[in-house]
Design a protein around this motif. Structure first.
Motif, short mmCIF file in Angstrom:
data_model
loop_
_atom_site.label_atom_id
_atom_site.label_comp_id
_atom_site.label_asym_id
_atom_site.label_seq_id
_atom_site.Cartn_x
_atom_site.Cartn_y
_atom_site.Cartn_z
N UNK A 1 -1.42 -3.75 -11.21
CA UNK A 1 0.02 -2.51 -10.84
C UNK A 1 -0.40 -2.39 -12.57
N UNK A 2 -0.36 -2.39 -13.65
CA UNK A 2 -0.06 -2.65 -14.54
C UNK A 2 -0.97 -1.64 -15.45
N UNK A 3 -2.03 -1.89 -14.91
CA UNK A 3 -3.45 -0.54 -15.03
C UNK A 3 -2.86 0.61 -14.27
N UNK A 4 -2.94 0.13 -13.10
CA UNK A 4 -3.18 1.39 -11.91
C UNK A 4 -1.60 2.25 -12.35
N UNK A 5 -0.51 1.85 -12.53
CA UNK A 5 0.64 2.44 -12.86
C UNK A 5 0.35 3.63 -14.31
N UNK A 6 -0.57 3.29 -14.58
CA UNK A 6 -0.26 3.56 -16.36
C UNK A 6 -1.57 5.60 -15.82
N UNK A 7 -2.35 4.83 -15.18
CA UNK A 7 -3.21 5.87 -14.45
C UNK A 7 -2.89 6.34 -13.99
N UNK A 8 -2.78 6.10 -12.72
CA UNK A 8 -2.13 6.54 -11.93
C UNK A 8 -0.48 8.24 -12.14
N UNK A 9 -0.34 8.01 -13.55
CA UNK A 9 1.39 8.95 -13.80
C UNK A 9 0.56 9.64 -15.52
N UNK A 10 -1.27 9.95 -14.99
CA UNK A 10 -1.42 10.74 -15.18
C UNK A 10 -1.32 12.64 -14.32
N UNK A 11 -1.12 11.96 -13.42
CA UNK A 11 -1.18 13.13 -12.29
C UNK A 11 0.19 13.90 -12.06
N UNK A 12 0.23 14.59 -11.83
CA UNK A 12 1.58 15.62 -11.82
C UNK A 12 2.75 15.35 -10.55
N UNK A 13 1.77 14.77 -9.58
CA UNK A 13 2.71 14.46 -8.38
C UNK A 13 2.20 12.95 -8.31
N UNK A 14 3.13 11.90 -7.79
CA UNK A 14 2.71 10.39 -7.40
C UNK A 14 3.20 10.15 -5.80
N UNK A 15 2.43 10.38 -4.63
CA UNK A 15 2.51 10.02 -3.41
C UNK A 15 2.58 8.40 -3.41
N UNK A 16 3.90 8.07 -2.74
CA UNK A 16 3.52 6.76 -2.42
C UNK A 16 3.64 6.27 -0.79
N UNK A 17 2.73 5.76 -0.39
CA UNK A 17 2.26 5.35 0.65
C UNK A 17 3.05 4.18 1.25
N UNK A 18 4.03 4.03 1.77
CA UNK A 18 3.78 2.45 2.76
C UNK A 18 3.76 2.28 4.01
N UNK A 19 3.55 1.33 4.63
CA UNK A 19 4.12 1.52 6.06
C UNK A 19 5.38 1.65 6.71
N UNK A 20 6.52 1.35 6.25
CA UNK A 20 7.56 1.28 6.68
C UNK A 20 7.97 3.16 6.23
N UNK A 21 7.15 4.00 5.32
CA UNK A 21 7.12 5.08 5.82
C UNK A 21 6.49 5.90 7.23
N UNK A 22 6.05 5.13 7.60
CA UNK A 22 5.03 6.41 8.69
C UNK A 22 5.40 5.95 10.01
#
Ligand code: ATP
Ligand code: MG
Lengths: 251, 193
Positions: B172-193
């Protein structure tokens, strides 16, 4: 030092045609330089040198490739695996491939060891060929194999120096390949080639997670303000040799 | 039921990529197949665009077996980072095989070389599947540096990027650092869809 006096025409550059490399060189190799292309077996020396000749030929600069280590049929077969290798340029005489062993046989030279006279006869032939074909780019693959036949450090020094001087006078840029053992910081087998050359390019390896990453570095280039950073190098059928910034892992 | 889910994902991707240069998609492993299906269907519906799909997750051979239309698709090229290292030798006109997922510089070169051959006017998209798997094969720092370069280079050439990050414990720690380099983040959650 006599080699320091060799004339390199101001600011005239010989473009290698490998974009990132020309950028690192500040435009290209100073025209007329003799450059040592150092690397262990399989590091890409032959490929890079051929790409240099082909790219030059496409710009109208004639080139000649003297092979010693590989027979011509093997050399051409390997090069045909690359998109950049344009057979038409060879057929039209813009890139000339010559087996140096056949030349020395014709000269009646002992194929294993050269006397001072042999060396001087060979030198004359190389100069004549370069002059007659009016080549602007010349490759000897490899200088290590040639040095092996020249028996003393003095002969090696003399041979490379005289060759380099004549070619510089013809404004011909020369690449000499130098074979070194893997994972070493040595630029030439005999320790002389590197001092007599105007430039050194080093093709190395870097181990990352058990894989070998190809690297490239300009070690010296007289007469050019060049980059000294280590780059990652790629060899692919489609693009031949390419350079990219090396990612620095903090392992 | 499944279609509703896939359609929902397609719509979210479509909306996000329209207004953002780069999007990061974080998802649990359980949603991975649905997301990939949605992505491929979306790509297949856009024949006029140029897509490069970097797979570090499934071999190209497996992907085309599952989604046969990919074999014929003219708008997508693959870079497979894992087959060679796993000893799978095949050659496909639609796919470049990288010797190893640790050859990140070469990966960067291959991505840009494919886009170089695309017309200036064609809209260009890059998918990295996935950042989490790149971290499995490499040090997190070097992946961060690689991703940073890629985001900048693609942005300079007006190429959109979609990067997947599969949530995994310890990453998580590494991924969070990476993913925030993007303009937009989509989080896919089971409950969401
Ligand atoms: N068609 C190709 N596509 C991609 N890579 C290739 C291709 N042909 C050769 N190579 C790679 O390039 C390497 C050989 O490069 P090259 O022959 O230029 O090396 P070299 O330094 O001249 O080696 P040697 O000292 O043995 O003469 C091969 O080991 C191989 O990994
Ligand atoms: Mg060679």
């Amino acid at each position: 030092m006599q080699e320091e006096e060799r004339l390199i025409v101001d600011n005239e550059r010989c473009k290698t045609g490998i974009d990132e490399l020309d950028i690192q060189l500040g435009g290209g190799i100073p025209t007329g330089s003799t450059v040592l292309m150092v690397g262990s077996s399989g590091s890409g020396k032959t490929t890079l040198c051929m790409q240099f000749l082909i790219n030059g030929a496409q710009q109208g600069e004639r080139g000649v490739f003297f092979t010693i280590t590989e027979p011509l049929f093997k050399l051409t077969k390997n090069m045909e695996g690359f998109s950049f290798y344009d057979k038409k340029l060879v057929e039209s005489g813009m890139v000339n491939l010559i087996d140096l062993r056949i030349i020395s046989e014709r000269l009646g030279l002992d194929t294993e060891k050269y006397t001072a006279e042999d060396a001087s006869a060979l030198l004359d032939i190389l100069r004549d060929i370069a002059d007659e074909l009016n080549v602007k780019r010349l490759v000897i693959d490899s200088i290590t194999a040639l040095c092996y036949r020249l028996q003393t450090p003095e002969m090696i020094r003399d041979f490379i120096f005289k060759l380099g001087s004549s070619l510089a006078a013809m404004k011909c840029t020369t690449l000499l390949t130098s074979e070194v053992p893997p994972m070493t910081f040595q630029y030439s087998q005999y320790g002389i080639e590197e001092f007599i050359s105007d430039g050194i390019m080093f093709l190395g390896d870097l181990e990352r997670k058990g894989d070998l990453i190809r690297t490239f570095q300009i070690v010296k280039m007289r007469g050019a303000a060049h980059s000294r950073t280590k780059s990652a190098m790629s060899i692919s059928s489609k693009s031949g040799v390419e350079l990219a910034p090396l990612l620095k892992s903090r392992e | 039921m499944a279609n509703v889910l896939i359609d929902g994902l397609k719509e979210r991707i479509s909306n996000a990529i329209k207004i953002n240069q780069s999007i990061g998609i974080m998802l649990p492993g359980s949603n991975y197949s649905d997301l990939v299906q949605a992505l491929f269907e979306y790509i297949n519906s856009k024949p006029e665009e140029a897509w490069v799909y970097v797979t570090v997750t499934k071999p190209y051979g497996t992907l085309v077996k599952q989604y046969e239309y990919l074999l014929e698709a003219k708008n997508i090229k693959f870079i497979d980072c894992i087959s060679r290292a796993a000893g799978i030798l095949r050659s496909d006109s639609n796919c470049i095989y990288l010797e190893s997922p640790s050859m990140l510089e070469k990966l960067g070169l291959e991505i840009m070389n494919i886009f170089k051959e695309v017309d200036e006017d064609t809209e260009k998209f890059l998918v990295i599947d996935s950042l989490s798997n790149l971290i499995i094969y490499n040090d997190a720092e070097i992946v961060t540096e690689f991703f940073y370069h890629i985001v900048n280079r693609t942005r300079a050439k007006d190429i959109h990027t979609i990067s997947l990050a599969i949530e995994e414990e310890g990453l998580e720690k590494h991924l969070n650092r990476l993913i925030y380099l993007n303009d937009k983040i989509l989080k896919v959650r089971d409950s969401f869809i």
